[in-house]
Write a protein that holds these residues in place. Structure first.
Motif, PDB file in Angstrom:
ATOM      1  N   TYR A   4       0.812  -1.213   0.000  1.00  0.00           N
ATOM      2  CA  TYR A   4       0.000   0.000   0.000  1.00  0.00           C
ATOM      3  C   TYR A   4       0.851   1.271   0.000  1.00  0.00           C
ATOM      4  N   VAL A   7       2.431   2.983  -3.287  1.00  0.00           N
ATOM      5  CA  VAL A   7       1.384   3.537  -4.147  1.00  0.00           C
ATOM      6  C   VAL A   7       0.755   4.757  -3.470  1.00  0.00           C
ATOM      7  N   ALA A   8       0.487   4.647  -2.191  1.00  0.00           N
ATOM      8  CA  ALA A   8      -0.136   5.744  -1.450  1.00  0.00           C
ATOM      9  C   ALA A   8       0.762   6.974  -1.424  1.00  0.00           C
ATOM     10  N   ALA A  10       3.097   7.779  -3.626  1.00  0.00           N
ATOM     11  CA  ALA A  10       3.195   8.331  -4.984  1.00  0.00           C
ATOM     12  C   ALA A  10       1.931   9.090  -5.375  1.00  0.00           C
ATOM     13  N   SER A  11       0.791   8.660  -4.876  1.00  0.00           N
ATOM     14  CA  SER A  11      -0.472   9.278  -5.281  1.00  0.00           C
ATOM     15  C   SER A  11      -0.982  10.328  -4.298  1.00  0.00           C
ATOM     16  N   SER A  12      -0.255  10.594  -3.234  1.00  0.00           N
ATOM     17  CA  SER A  12      -0.761  11.497  -2.202  1.00  0.00           C
ATOM     18  C   SER A  12      -0.694  12.970  -2.579  1.00  0.00           C
ATOM     19  N   GLY A  13       0.214  13.330  -3.448  1.00  0.00           N
ATOM     20  CA  GLY A  13       0.383  14.737  -3.791  1.00  0.00           C
ATOM     21  C   GLY A  13       1.292  15.490  -2.842  1.00  0.00           C
ATOM     22  N   ASP A  49       6.202  13.089   3.037  1.00  0.00           N
ATOM     23  CA  ASP A  49       5.218  12.253   2.342  1.00  0.00           C
ATOM     24  C   ASP A  49       4.542  11.281   3.309  1.00  0.00           C
ATOM     25  N   ARG A  53       0.564  11.410   4.237  1.00  0.00           N
ATOM     26  CA  ARG A  53      -0.282  10.273   3.852  1.00  0.00           C
ATOM     27  C   ARG A  53      -0.928   9.615   5.067  1.00  0.00           C
TER      28      ARG A  53
END
Length: 99
Positions: A4, A7-8, A10-13, A49, A53
């Protein structure tokens, strides 16, 4: 959690926010070397990050479960370790502190 988190993150912004904040420091700080350092993904950027997250997942967990969203650090952690939601949140806050 091991599947998880990459991916989390990388996609959190969060990295975008970190980069934008960095740009706000002004042209005397922002240089080619500074960007190369930032894009080497130093520990401080990774820590930002992780904090962003995990805190977001902990705070929005109940609302996202009501909307049918399952993928969150809280869900992954409690299912992986067979513990309660509150225990999972407590453990995730430890990861935030470590970051």
């Amino acid at each position: 959690m091991e599947k998880y988190m990459p991916v989390a993150l990388a996609s959190s912004g969060a990295f975008l926010l970190t980069t934008t904040a960095f740009l706000g420091k002004g042209s005397d700080v922002v240089s080619q070397d500074a960007f190369e350092w930032l894009f080497s993904y130093p520990k401080i950027a990774r820590s930002c990050d992780i904090v962003y997250r995990l805190v977001n997942d902990i705070i929005t967990h109940e609302l996202e479960q009501k909307r049918g969203h399952v993928a969150s650090a809280v869900e992954c952690y409690l299912k992986q370790h067979g513990i309660s939601e509150e225990e999972a949140k407590h453990e995730l806050y430890k990861h935030v502190d470590d970051a």
